[in-house]
Design an enzyme around this catalytic site. Structure first.
Site, PDB file in Angstrom:
ATOM      1  N   GLU A  14      -6.570   3.646  -5.909  1.00  0.00           N
ATOM      2  CA  GLU A  14      -7.871   3.794  -5.243  1.00  0.00           C
ATOM      3  C   GLU A  14      -8.441   5.131  -5.701  1.00  0.00           C
ATOM      4  OE1 GLU A  14      -9.759   3.634  -0.755  1.00  0.00           O
ATOM      5  OE2 GLU A  14      -8.041   4.914  -1.124  1.00  0.00           O
TER       6      GLU A  14
ATOM      7  N   ASP B 193     -12.238  -1.649   4.074  1.00  0.00           N
ATOM      8  CA  ASP B 193     -13.084  -0.468   4.321  1.00  0.00           C
ATOM      9  C   ASP B 193     -14.567  -0.761   4.106  1.00  0.00           C
ATOM     10  OD1 ASP B 193     -10.883   1.247   4.752  1.00  0.00           O
ATOM     11  OD2 ASP B 193     -10.706   1.679   2.614  1.00  0.00           O
TER      12      ASP B 193
ATOM     13  N   ASP C 188       0.851  -1.181   0.000  1.00  0.00           N
ATOM     14  CA  ASP C 188       0.000   0.000   0.000  1.00  0.00           C
ATOM     15  C   ASP C 188       0.888   1.232   0.000  1.00  0.00           C
ATOM     16  OD1 ASP C 188      -2.650   1.279   0.512  1.00  0.00           O
ATOM     17  OD2 ASP C 188      -3.099  -0.722   1.316  1.00  0.00           O
TER      18      ASP C 188
HETATM   19  C1  GLC Z   1      -8.087   4.613   2.058  1.00  0.00           C
HETATM   20  C2  GLC Z   1      -7.864   3.387   2.896  1.00  0.00           C
HETATM   21  C3  GLC Z   1      -8.511   3.609   4.232  1.00  0.00           C
HETATM   22  C4  GLC Z   1      -7.864   4.792   4.887  1.00  0.00           C
HETATM   23  C5  GLC Z   1      -7.899   6.031   3.986  1.00  0.00           C
HETATM   24  C6  GLC Z   1      -6.966   7.089   4.470  1.00  0.00           C
HETATM   25  O1  GLC Z   1      -9.407   4.826   1.751  1.00  0.00           O
HETATM   26  O2  GLC Z   1      -8.333   2.248   2.242  1.00  0.00           O
HETATM   27  O3  GLC Z   1      -8.459   2.478   5.049  1.00  0.00           O
HETATM   28  O4  GLC Z   1      -8.521   5.099   6.074  1.00  0.00           O
HETATM   29  O5  GLC Z   1      -7.511   5.724   2.671  1.00  0.00           O
HETATM   30  O6  GLC Z   1      -5.644   6.744   4.198  1.00  0.00           O
END
Ligand code: GLC
Length: 538
Positions: free
Chosen positions: A250, A315, A98
């Site tokens: 994402e 999430d 990540d």
């Molecule tokens: C993304 C992650 C989530 C996190 C957010 C802030 O949406 O998947 O878990 O809280 O980013 O980094």
């Protein structure tokens, strides 16, 4: 489209803190992942996506990083990570990490410097603005808070945070920030990782001016602002172009047309993306809407960019609870969604525990929850006068903790996850739903996933086939054809709890897999029945 290893991969997401605890401290860890690599491999997946394990105060479970170059002690050590990478590679598994670069932790040394004074050289590494008459610079909310601005008494300015107060956004307009991030990305890629899942990547661009939003609750203003494509293009040129890596962004709040800008192969930004039209905008199952989304994205990416398929992650509430039936038809509905996700166009992602049909949870007290986003929302609504019991009920179905409870390895103490006290409660149904049990039953959800993954490997039509929905007007039935070279794949699925006729000629087709034992009537689907057929084209 051109063949690539990552297009042909199935990704398994490991939320390590809830995967397997090797040292009894109640948290899963990297050594725990090493111990379970053979299990992951046995499913047949190709890539592991590890949630963040960098040093972090852990306010948002590792998404608030205070040192990009070291491993959080809860997760283990750098040596553990190197061993994990080596052991994964030995088994033919690739590893992606990540990458959280929209923001850091407020405890990161860069932020501490930035905060120390207005003329500190790192002041501009974050986003600082004057307030307006003792109020924040604008009325924007953040993902996790009523305001996206936090006041700093020392320098008398506000800093910007798209998520929690403890997660200040980096200023991507600043070239030194970008170079520092690229350097860090090379560091990990040089270690041999196989790519990145790019967290909140659509947020890198920021507006020229922070004007008030008409409706501050519609937080789309946080994403897709100018600059994001320039940064990704530069990141590709300065980093990705040197490696054969998988990059999945994402990307919240995008239409397929906007999504294509991120993944169009000719544009050299990212390989693929997670869009959230399903998970963010479909709180409960809505087949007609889902059909539209799939069609729209297939057409929108138009053979130029690659899609990703998922219905849950760390999430989003577990799919069998949110979209299927986690009681009477838990097994059937879990398999139906699996057959669909693995036969739609795009890379399938399996979130740990999905392969045994793990379900969401309801804890009785807000104190049992850990999720910062849920807790902040709870406090906000209760402070505004709402009844705590009602607020808890309101927030439970979509709390992120639904999918963050520990893996169920067996029916023993703490589901075999830890010998200590787990960092979050275990789902009480572990005695019925666990890996040991799944592995002993040929008909389990686990073996259904394994079979689907093998089928994908043996038939390129699953990957490169075009996509043609059929019987579209049927409300509770989903059916589509995929065609590639001399093979056509047919998926049919009944998303209801009653029998449904299928008006389609199935007589010449070979059944590849189905989620019921045997066929009762060729043209009738039982509740949640799914079938995948192969038709040889002559
Ligand atoms: C993304 C992650 C989530 C996190 C957010 C802030 O949406 O998947 O878990 O809280 O980013 O980094």
């Amino acid at each position: 489209m051109e063949r690539k290893w990552w297009k042909e991969s199935v990704v398994y997401q490991v939320y390590w803190r809830s995967f397997y605890d090797s040292d009894g401290d109640g948290y899963g860890d990297l050594r725990g992942v090493i111990e379970k690599l053979d299990y992951i491999r046995s499913l047949g997946v190709d890539v592991i996506w590890l949630n963040p394990f960098y040093v972090s105060p852990d306010k948002d479970n590792g998404y608030d990083i205070s040192d990009y170059y070291s491993v959080m002690p809860k997760a283990g050590t750098m040596q553990d990570f190197e061993e994990l990478l080596m052991e994964a590679h030995k088994r033919g598994l690739k590893v992606i990490m990540d990458l959280v670069v929209n923001h850091t932790s407020n405890e990161h040394a860069w932020f501490k410097e930035s905060k120390s004074s207005i003329d500190n050289p790192k002041r501009d590494w974050y986003i600082w603005r004057d307030g307006k008459q003792h109020q924040p610079p604008n009325n924007w909310r953040s993902y996790f808070c009523p305001s996206s601005w936090e006041y700093d008494e020392v320098t008398e300015q506000y800093y910007f945070h798209s998520f929690a107060v403890e997660q200040p956004d980096l200023n991507w307009k600043n070239e030194d920030v970008r170079e520092e991030i690229y350097k860090m990305m090379h560091f990990w890629l040089q270690k041999g990782i196989n790519g990145f899942r790019l967290d909140a990547i659509a947020l890198l661009g920021k507006p020229e001016e922070y004007l008030d939003a008409e409706n501050p609750y519609d937080i789309r203003y946080l994403t897709n602002n100018p600059g994001v494509h320039d940064y990704l293009h530069e990141m590709n040129r300065k980093v990705f172009s040197y490696y054969d890596a998988l990059t999945v962004g994402e990307v919240a709040f995008v239409t397929p047309e906007e999504g294509l800008l991120y993944v169009d192969e000719a544009r050299n930004e990212l390989n693929t993306l997670f869009h959230f039209e399903v998970c963010d905008e479909m709180p409960t199952w809505d087949l007609q809407r889902f059909k539209e989304i799939q069609k729209h994205w297939y057409e929108g990416l138009g053979g130029k960019g690659w899609n990703s398929q998922f219905l849950n992650n760390h999430d989003h509430t577990r799919l069998v609870t949110r979209y299927g039936n986690d009681l009477e038809y838990r097994i059937e509905s879990a398999k139906l969604f699996a057959a669909m996700l693995h036969s739609l166009p795009g890379i399938p992602y399996i979130y740990q525990g999905e392969e045994i049909g793990m379900t969401g949870v309801r804890f009785n007290s807000i104190n049992d929850y850990n999720d910062i986003s849920m807790k902040n929302k709870f406090n906000e609504l209760v402070e505004n006068g709402q009844d705590p019991e009602d607020v808890l009920k309101l927030l439970q179905p979509l709390s992120r903790d639904n999918s963050r409870t520990p893996m169920h390895w067996n029916d023993g103490r703490c589901a075999g996850f830890t010998t200590g006290k787990p960092w979050i409660n275990i789902n009480p149904n572990y005695q019925n739903i666990n890996i040991e049990k799944a592995l002993q039953d040929n008909d389990s959800i686990f073996y259904f996933y394994k079979k689907l993954i093998t089928l994908r490997k043996n038939h390129l039509v699953f990957i490169y086939g075009d996509f043609q929905p059929i019987l579209e007007e049927k409300d509770e039935l989903y059916a589509y054809l995929r065609t590639y070279q001399n093979e056509t794949l047919l998926f049919i699925g009944n998303f209801s709890e009653r029998k449904l006729p299928v008006e389609y000629n199935l007589s010449g087709a070979d059944l590849l897999i189905s989620n019921y034992k045997g066929i009762e009537e060729l043209n009738i689907l039982r509740p949640y029945e799914a079938r995948l057929y192969l038709i040889e084209n002559v």
